[in-house]
Each structure stands twice: as C-alpha cells, then as structure tokens.
Design an enzyme around this catalytic site. Structure first.
Site, PDB file in Angstrom:
ATOM      1  CG  ASN A  63      -3.159 -22.695  23.627  1.00  0.00           C
ATOM      2  OD1 ASN A  63      -3.112 -23.510  24.764  1.00  0.00           O
ATOM      3  ND2 ASN A  63      -2.765 -23.230  21.970  1.00  0.00           N
ATOM      4  NE  ARG A 384       1.550 -27.291  34.199  1.00  0.00           N
ATOM      5  CZ  ARG A 384       1.849 -26.393  34.793  1.00  0.00           C
ATOM      6  NH1 ARG A 384       0.532 -25.685  35.105  1.00  0.00           N
ATOM      7  NH2 ARG A 384       2.125 -25.650  33.958  1.00  0.00           N
ATOM      8  CG  HIS A 444       9.547 -28.553  34.689  1.00  0.00           C
ATOM      9  ND1 HIS A 444      10.609 -28.919  33.631  1.00  0.00           N
ATOM     10  CD2 HIS A 444       7.730 -28.452  34.291  1.00  0.00           C
ATOM     11  CE1 HIS A 444       8.698 -28.770  32.449  1.00  0.00           C
ATOM     12  NE2 HIS A 444       7.816 -29.159  32.757  1.00  0.00           N
ATOM     13  CE1 TYR A 478      -1.763 -32.167  27.402  1.00  0.00           C
ATOM     14  CE2 TYR A 478       0.900 -32.177  28.500  1.00  0.00           C
ATOM     15  CZ  TYR A 478      -0.912 -31.336  28.377  1.00  0.00           C
ATOM     16  OH  TYR A 478      -0.995 -30.149  29.115  1.00  0.00           O
ATOM     17  NE  ARG A 574       3.431 -28.107  22.836  1.00  0.00           N
ATOM     18  CZ  ARG A 574       3.681 -27.915  23.578  1.00  0.00           C
ATOM     19  NH1 ARG A 574       4.045 -29.125  24.094  1.00  0.00           N
ATOM     20  NH2 ARG A 574       3.347 -26.829  24.346  1.00  0.00           N
ATOM     21  CG  HIS A 602       4.748 -32.287  27.205  1.00  0.00           C
ATOM     22  ND1 HIS A 602       4.859 -33.294  28.120  1.00  0.00           N
ATOM     23  CD2 HIS A 602       4.710 -31.227  28.115  1.00  0.00           C
ATOM     24  CE1 HIS A 602       5.274 -32.015  29.273  1.00  0.00           C
ATOM     25  NE2 HIS A 602       5.068 -31.000  28.939  1.00  0.00           N
TER      26      HIS A 602
END
Length: 701
Positions: A63, A384, A444, A478, A574, A602
């Site tokens: 991260n 992704r 997205h 996730y 988050r 998520h």
C-alpha cells in the site's frame, strides 16, 4: 487540524457551502496514511492469527509503495510544474509533502518495530524464522553457496561507478546493494551497485521454515563478484519512483501503443522515496543522495530487511493453525433449486461475496452464457481481472461459438495496464469486439449483459451489475455485492449504457441506474437534499453510505448541510475520509466508522431513508472527484423490499456501538474499539457475516 472547540472561531466561507467553517476538510493524503496505519494495527494485533499478521505487514508495504508512486508523485509534480496551489485544507503542496514524509517515516519505523519486536519473535516460537546471513549454520551456508553459483550468480551484474562508468539507473521498487570496495594494489576506494534479480524470491527458503533475505545471500558472496578486491561495506537500498502514466487521448491515434510506450517509461519516472537500512554509513548515503537526486525528506532510514511486501510468501506457508479458518462460500438457494436463467427470471438475486460464491454465481452466469446455444450476445466491462481468468475464457468461448461478444477493456486501470492490453489482444484474436471506452474517461462500472432467446421465444436481457471487479482471485478476499436481474428496465438501462460506451450516445437519464459522469453527482446531491426536506417536514430521514473513500468536497459540504439540518448521517469509509464528524454546529449528527479485517471491504452502498421507504443503491462509485467526474460509474437501485432491508441491516450492524470498528474523531484521528466498557469483545462484523445464514443469504428474500 484543531479540536471541535476551535472550529467555531475559524473564518467561514460563503457561496454554495454557506457559512461552513474554512477548516472543515482534512488532508486526503494524511487520511490515506491513517488508513494504512489501521492496516498496520491489524499486524500489531496479537488476537489475529500469526501468519495473517505477517500478511498485513506485507499489505502495509505494498500500500505504501502505491501511495508514494501515485499520491506523493502527484504532489511533487504539482510543485515541479508550478501548479502549487493550496489544497482545500489551505495547505501548500510543499507543506503536505513534509507532513507526508513525517507521518510515513513514523509508520515505517512502527512497521519495523512490529516485525522485530512482535511478529518475528512469535514466528520463531512457532518454528518459522527469518534469519540473516551470520545466523546461518555451516550446512545452510554451504547450500546457499551452491544456490548462489547455480541460480543467482548468472543473473547478477555489478555496476562500478568511476569516470568510465556513470552511476547506473536504479529502477523503481528494485532492491539493491550499495557496495564499497578497495583495490589492494592501488589503495583506491570505489563504489558499486548490485541489483537483486527480480526472478528471485524476496526471501529464500532454507528448508524447515527458515528464510533468509535474498540480499544477504548476495552480500555473502560479494568476494566472488568483486574478485581481488577488498569489500569494505555493503548496504541495502531501494528506490520508489513516480508511476503515474500520462497519455493524451485527444492527441494519439493508437491508445494501446501510446500506453505501451508510457509503461516502458514508468520505470524511469522521477524518484519519490529512497529507503536505506539504518546501518548505512554517511559516506555511502551521501553518494546515493547525490547521484539519485534525493532530498533529505525523501530518505527513509529503517531497520532491515527492506521491502516487507515479500512477507506474503511466508504468510502463504501451509500452517493452517496460524491462519484464518477457511471460508466455504454459500450458494443462494434459488440457484440450487432452479436452472440459472430460470432463477434470475423469477426474481432478482443479490449476492454478497465472498460469503456467497463468486464461482457459482457471477462466474457461472458468464460460463453458462458462453455454452448456451440460446444466448445470442454477451456484453461485458473489464477493469481488472486475474491472470488465468475464467471470465475471459468464457468470453472467448462465446465468440468462438458465433455469439456477438462486445468487451470494453479499460486499459488505463492503474498498475493493470499491461495485463489488460494482453487480455484485449487475446479477446480480439478470438473474434470479440473490443473497445477501450470513452475518450478522457476511465470505465470503472461493473456490468455484464447477456441476450438470450428463451423457451417462450422472447428475447430477454439478463444482467449483472456489481460493486467489484470480474476477478475470481480477488473475489475470494474482497467484499462485494452483485445484482443479477432479468427485469426489462434494467436490461434497457444496460443496453443504453453499452451503446453510450461503444458509440456516440449522449444519454444521461436512466430508469434504475445513476451513471457518472452525466448524472451520478446530481443524483446523489438530489437524494441528500430530499432527506433534508423530509426531515423539515417531520418525515423519517437518514443517510447511510458505505464507500472506500470520501474526499469529494461538494458531497462533503452537502453532508455537512444535511447534518446541520438535523439529518442523521452514518458513513462507513474504509480508506481516506476528509469529512470531520462531530463538529459542534456543523456535523454533530455524523458518525464515521471504518472496518478492516481478513476481507477487503470494497462494496459501495447508498441508503436514503426517503420518508420511511428507503431508497437503496449499490455500485462501483466512490465519493471522489475522479469517480463522479472523470469515470464511467454506475449505481443500481435495489427494488426488492427484502433485499433493501438486508442492506439497511448490514449498514446498521456496521455502525452499531456493539460492533468492533475504528471510530473517527473530529480532528481526523481514529480510535479502534474492540471491547465494551465491561471488557467484553465487541461483535466482529466479518465473523458474524460468515456465521449468520440470514446475513449471508440475501438472495433468499
């Protein structure tokens, strides 16, 4: 940042934000660092299984790398280009860079303490040891010598630095040794750099659950690399570079080719961080700083070993007693009783991953579509996906079967650009129609549309709208929601949106979708204002939002205004949150919580009380300017009353005082609450979701 008492004395701003205090926003960058601090606190928690604590140390490192490559790089670019305007918090980018440096240094040292004083000793007690070269026994050193000569030495290229050999380029995130040697004949001292081969693991397995850092094995054989020289000192160092890509879509004829060129340049971006072991000598550090152009605040001296992202390999050891218990995802009972398409046609299904299986729902949906001769077309967005994606294979199979397959591949998905380019080409070769989205926007949204001629002869659209990527690997860790629907209005919405993505449609209004950048911001602001109006009339009013990040200033100001009007606001965030809860006269009705655990929270959920008939949305959008203004995002309204109630229940459970979470204070600090006043452990949300069939089987409603 100030305390609540100081806020009322601050100057106020006028205009759309009314008379809200000028210091109402927190720094986005520091907010993100505090999120990563919460990840680190999981590594420090002795109640968490030991190997999972090692994994959280690895996640912290990964991260932080991304934070420097993107956020810190962006601040440096603003300074370098002269666009050094102050932020919403009235901080100059130079001030922010210094603050980021201070907080990052504090957290990196804290991570090192966690490893050396807590995790590593506990691993040793469990028989798992990370040892340095001098700790190896004679037999182990002999094995490492054989490994070095057979598998390491052929990959190494030492670079000397002298008038004939300029300082070599140090690629981003590579691990290196800075070596000082002396020629015994001339007495001359020289500097050299040795890069650790990327083909080698971060920690080399010695056998028996013992591991040694790769750089230690190389350092133990420097006399072989510099034969005839006297090795005076060696120190590990690592460089992080700007990894943001800059492609002008209006000026390029071939987006894929332009992006590939930028990817090659990524490894040569400007330096944003220099990590060195704390034992490094001042002389060697001076060489590195001078040659790399590193400023003092960009140098981070920490106890070795560097790059703890490599702890992932140790966290994967087959020691089930030291890891979280396996999760067996449930399958919605409706899918077990009926055929898949029949089940979706009889009623919408809301699935919650990873508590409910991604494999038997979303993945199966696309696999069946590929194999079913009644299916005539498939349309899909991919942001992704995994390296061995069965989703992509299903799309390829559908195209080879003669179905019309359209795939929108977002090749600008950060750090997945190369993978997505490869997938796009593979899909094109199979006969899929591949498009790359809308110029100037990232796509997205998470959408799949299957067109099928059913047994009754009707051509129906079966849809999936999700909050997470079509990635079977991350779907296991996730937390996300997905809605499967055969409702005509949803099918019409997805058809319209795909036409917008692949053609020149300017449609901005939909039936059950809110879509960015054309209508999502206005739709959310309208919903917030409606709650304010309802509260003023005495009707039930409340706002509940779950997102990964809350940094959009216009949305934050709207939430402040809602709070000042008396509307209760619950925010489950988050990551980074720039809103300050609990400010007197500003945000007294706002609570902010964060939940981290074995699964990455998520999903995005938006609940507006709407006078007692809650309006509930799920989708792909966070509350950030990029999501609302520069991406194609989609939220879908949940219509089934039981499913709406299920999502409201989840939001209330997360915000409950009896649920473990981090609670945000007005000054932006976070306090972790794990026990009540009597010392009893609070409810752990993710554990509750794994064990409560009602909470898991949202499709059964």
């Amino acid at each position: 940042m100030g305390d609540p008492a100081s806020v009322s004395a601050e100057p106020v701003v006028t205009g759309q934000s009314g008379d809200l205090p000028a210091d109402r926003f927190l720094d986005r960058e520091e907010g993100w660092l505090r999120f990563n601090q919460r990840v680190l606190e999981l590594a420090e928690d002795a109640q968490i299984p030991l190997l999972e604590r090692a994994r959280f140390l690895a996640i912290f490192s990964s991260n932080l790398d991304e934070f420097f490559m993107v956020r810190v790089a962006g601040l440096k670019r603003r300074l370098a280009t002269g666009v050094a305007v102050t932020s919403a918090t009235r901080h100059h980018p130079g001030e922010l860079l210094q603050r980021v440096s201070d907080v990052s240094r504090e957290l990196m040292l804290r991570q090192a303490r966690c490893l050396h004083e807590s995790v590593a000793p506990a691993l040793a007690e469990a028989g798992i040891r990370i040892v340095r070269w001098d700790d190896l026994g004679a037999d182990e050193q002999a094995r490492m010598r054989a490994l070095f000569h057979g598998s390491v030495y052929p990959l190494l290229t030492p670079f000397a630095v002298d008038p004939a050999h300029p300082f070599p380029y140090i690629s981003g995130r590579s691990l290196n040794l800075a070596v000082t040697v002396r020629d015994p004949r001339t007495g001359r001292t020289m500097f050299a750099r040795v890069k650790m081969p990327s083909a080698l693991p971060r920690f080399i397995d010695l056998g028996g659950d013992r591991f040694v850092p790769t750089e230690d094995v190389v350092a133990g054989h420097l006399s072989v690399l510099f034969e005839g020289m006297e090795v005076l000192e060696h120190h590990a160092f690592r460089v992080t570079r700007n990894a943001d890509l800059e492609v002008d879509e209006d000026e390029t004829d071939d987006l894929v080719q332009s992006l590939e060129n930028e990817l090659r340049r990524r490894r040569f971006g400007p330096l944003v961080r220099l990590e060195v072991e704390e034992t490094i000598s001042e002389d060697v550090l001076d060489i590195l700083r001078r040659e790399l152009g590193a400023e003092e605040r960009e140098v981070y001296r920490v106890p070795g070993p560097l790059n703890l992202a490599g702890l992932d390999r140790i966290a994967d050891l087959p020691r089930p007693e030291l890891r979280f218990a396996p999760v067996v995802p449930a399958e919605p009972s409706a899918l077990a009783q009926d055929g898949f398409f029949d089940a979706v046609r009889s009623g919408e299904l809301l699935v919650h991953h990873p508590y409910e299986s991604f494999t038997t729902t979303t993945e199966r949906f696309l696999a069946l579509a590929a194999a079913d001769p009644a299916v005539v077309a498939v349309k899909q967005t991919l942001y992704r996906t995994s390296g061995d994606s069965p989703i992509v294979e299903s799309l390829i199979e559908a195209a080879r079967a003669g179905k019309e397959v359209v795939v929108l591949v977002e090749i600008k998905a950060r750090f997945d650009e190369q993978n997505n380019i490869l997938w796009a080409r593979k899909l094109e070769e199979a006969g899929c129609h591949v498009v790359y989205g809308v110029v100037g926007l990232k796509t997205h949204c998470k959408l799949a549309l299957v067109v099928r001629r059913d047994d009754d002869g009707v051509l129906r659209r079966y849809c999936h709208v999700g909050t997470g990527n079509y990635n079977p690997s991350t779907a296991r860790v996730y937390e996300d929601f997905g809605l499967l629907s055969a409702e005509p209005e949803v099918g019409e919405d997805l058809s319209d949106l795909f036409n917008h993505l692949t053609g020149f449609s300017r449609k901005s209004e939909y039936r059950r979708l809110m879509v960015a950048p054309t209508g999502l911001r206005d739709g959310l602001l309208h919903s917030i204002r409606r709650e304010m109006d309802g509260h003023a009339r005495g009707a039930p009013a409340r706002i509940r939002i779950k997102v990964n990040s809350l940094v959009d200033e216009e949305i934050v100001d709207a939430l402040y205004q809602a709070s000042r009007a008396g509307v209760p606001v619950d925010l489950w965030v988050r990551g980074s949150c720039v809103l300050r809860p609990g400010l007197e006269g500003v945000s007294e009705t706002i609570r902010v919580r964060s939940i981290l655990g074995r699964f990455l929270e998520h999903s995005r959920i938006f609940v507006f009380e709407n006078g007692g008939e809650p309006q509930v949305w799920i989708g792909s959008a966070d509350l950030m300017p990029r999501n609302l203004d520069r991406r194609v995002e989609a939220l879908i309204r949940i219509e089934d009353p039981a499913q709406r109630a299920r999502l409201v229940e989840l939001m209330d459970l997360a915000m409950a005082e009896g649920t473990a979470s981090w609670r945000m204070a007005p000054d932006g600090t976070w306090e972790r609450a794990t026990r009540d006043g009597a010392g009893e452990r609070l409810l752990e949300l993710q554990s509750a979701l794994r064990g409560d069939r009602h909470l898991r089987s949202v499709a059964d409603g």
